[in-house]
Design a protein around this motif. Structure first.
Motif, short mmCIF file in Angstrom:
data_model
loop_
_atom_site.label_atom_id
_atom_site.label_comp_id
_atom_site.label_asym_id
_atom_site.label_seq_id
_atom_site.Cartn_x
_atom_site.Cartn_y
_atom_site.Cartn_z
N GLU A 38 37.31 15.63 29.98
CA GLU A 38 38.64 15.64 29.12
C GLU A 38 39.20 17.27 29.48
O GLU A 38 38.72 18.22 29.86
CB GLU A 38 38.36 16.03 27.72
N THR A 39 40.50 16.99 30.11
CA THR A 39 41.42 18.20 30.50
C THR A 39 42.79 18.44 29.55
O THR A 39 43.07 19.56 29.73
CB THR A 39 41.85 17.97 32.03
N PHE A 40 42.81 17.32 28.66
CA PHE A 40 43.70 17.57 27.69
C PHE A 40 45.38 17.41 28.15
O PHE A 40 46.24 17.44 27.43
CB PHE A 40 43.69 18.90 26.89
N ASP A 41 45.24 17.21 29.55
CA ASP A 41 46.63 17.22 30.12
C ASP A 41 47.43 15.76 29.82
O ASP A 41 48.62 15.80 29.76
CB ASP A 41 46.43 17.27 31.65
N THR A 64 44.45 21.97 18.42
CA THR A 64 45.72 21.68 18.72
C THR A 64 45.90 21.89 20.29
O THR A 64 45.36 23.01 21.02
CB THR A 64 46.65 22.89 18.36
N VAL A 65 46.48 20.83 20.85
CA VAL A 65 47.15 20.79 22.08
C VAL A 65 48.19 21.72 22.38
O VAL A 65 49.18 21.51 21.95
CB VAL A 65 47.10 19.39 22.93
N ALA A 66 47.99 22.68 23.52
CA ALA A 66 49.26 23.53 23.74
C ALA A 66 49.31 23.63 25.25
O ALA A 66 48.46 23.15 26.12
CB ALA A 66 48.66 24.82 23.06
N PRO A 67 50.28 24.20 25.76
CA PRO A 67 50.72 24.42 27.11
C PRO A 67 49.58 25.35 27.66
O PRO A 67 49.07 26.23 26.90
CB PRO A 67 51.97 25.03 27.36
N SER A 68 49.25 25.06 28.72
CA SER A 68 48.18 26.02 29.53
C SER A 68 48.62 27.28 29.56
O SER A 68 49.82 27.74 29.95
CB SER A 68 47.68 25.53 30.76
N SER A 69 47.66 28.45 29.10
CA SER A 69 48.06 29.89 29.25
C SER A 69 47.71 30.33 30.75
O SER A 69 48.13 31.56 31.02
CB SER A 69 47.34 30.50 28.20
N ARG A 74 47.90 21.54 30.49
CA ARG A 74 47.57 21.46 28.84
C ARG A 74 46.05 22.32 28.59
O ARG A 74 45.31 22.05 29.31
CB ARG A 74 47.94 20.45 28.26
N GLU A 75 45.92 22.86 27.43
CA GLU A 75 44.74 23.22 26.86
C GLU A 75 44.33 23.05 25.38
O GLU A 75 45.39 22.72 24.69
CB GLU A 75 44.46 24.69 27.11
N LEU A 76 43.27 23.10 25.05
CA LEU A 76 43.00 22.82 23.72
C LEU A 76 42.68 24.19 22.91
O LEU A 76 41.94 24.92 23.54
CB LEU A 76 41.72 22.10 23.41
N LEU A 244 40.28 26.42 25.21
CA LEU A 244 39.18 25.39 25.77
C LEU A 244 39.74 24.47 26.78
O LEU A 244 40.92 23.97 26.53
CB LEU A 244 38.42 24.45 24.54
N ASP A 245 39.20 24.38 28.10
CA ASP A 245 39.72 23.24 28.92
C ASP A 245 38.38 22.89 29.83
O ASP A 245 37.68 23.30 29.84
CB ASP A 245 40.89 23.97 29.81
N ASP A 246 39.03 21.95 30.55
CA ASP A 246 38.29 21.35 31.85
C ASP A 246 36.88 20.94 31.31
O ASP A 246 35.64 21.52 31.94
CB ASP A 246 38.31 22.27 32.84
#
Length: 259
Positions: A38-41, A64-69, A74-76, A244-246
């Motif tokens: 899961e990458t959330f993208d 919440t899924v949000a734009p990557s920081s 995207r990231e969680l 959280l990501d990748d």
């Protein structure tokens, strides 16, 4: 003319075969041995309760899924109040030999500084055949050493409730880390890696762990939770935010963390 007819027939047969082949949703093939990813993208922005192969488990918490920081994609983002929880749950995750690798990228906004010995979990693996909970990523606030420290832990099994935290593995807030763990059923071994580097002080196994004198043994894994849970009431800070990501789970080491 006969040669042209044969060539046309061959092309028709090839076209028919191509039409019957399954299509893929991505130009990048799934790595061999992948159990979950899961990458959330591909998820819509905003609150989320499920994704591909996973569901949410929350109590006084949100996902919440949000734009990557850190770049495109995207990231969680996870948020909890008090001693709440916010997890992604892969409910049907089994692996050959009851062993697998996992990788994730994580940023914790703040760790608890009260109450003393506040205990938190990032990842928890379990199985329906046993009450034992295996926590390959977690930690504890140790007032004696004035900080939070990573540690592998377990609960509800014959070895009791324990977190084998080590001062050699301080938990740092406000920074991204690439975390990996390996569950090896050969000797019920949990091995942890930070940014591609093995952390041998955190390794536990059948006869070397932080619980009672009984052997530490894995359940037959069928569920993996990744997220955040703090167990003590009235903690300080009173709320927690994580990114959280990748996420990737595989029968082989996924890599991608450097080191």
């Amino acid at each position: 003319m006969p040669l042209l007819k044969k060539a046309a027939a061959a092309l028709s047969a090839t076209a028919a075969l191509l039409l019957t082949l399954p299509t893929t949703s991505s130009a990048t093939p799934t790595p061999h041995g992948t159990l979950a990813r899961e990458t959330f993208d591909r998820l819509p922005l905003g609150p989320v309760t499920q994704g591909h192969g996973w569901a949410a488990d929350t109590a006084n918490g949100t996902l919440t899924v949000a734009p990557s920081s850190t770049g495109p994609g995207r990231e969680l983002r996870l948020h909890t109040e008090g001693n709440g929880r916010a997890f992604l749950v892969f409910p049907d995750l089994t692996a050959p030999g009851n062993s697998y690798w996992a990788r994730l990228r994580l940023r914790v906004g703040a760790f608890p500084v009260a109450p003393d010995w506040a205990h938190w979990t990032i990842a928890e693996a379990s199985g329906a055949d046993s009450p034992t909970l295996v926590r390959p990523l977690g930690g504890q606030y140790a007032p004696t050493d004035h900080g939070n420290f990573w540690g592998v832990g377990s609960d509800l099994g014959v070895t009791g409730d324990w977190t084998s935290w080590k001062t050699s593995a301080p938990a740092t807030a406000g920074t991204w880390q690439c975390l990996e763990f390996h569950l090896d059923a050969t000797d019920d071994r949990v091995t942890v890696y930070f940014d591609g580097i093995e952390q041998p002080d955190l390794t536990v196994s059948t006869d070397q762990h932080g619980g009672t004198g009984d052997p530490f043994t894995f359940p037959a894994f069928d569920k993996l939770k990744i997220g955040w849970q703090l167990y003590q009431a009235d903690p300080s800070p009173s709320s927690y935010d994580l990114r959280l990501d990748d996420i990737a789970v595989s029968t082989h080491r996924v890599g991608g963390c450097g080191g």
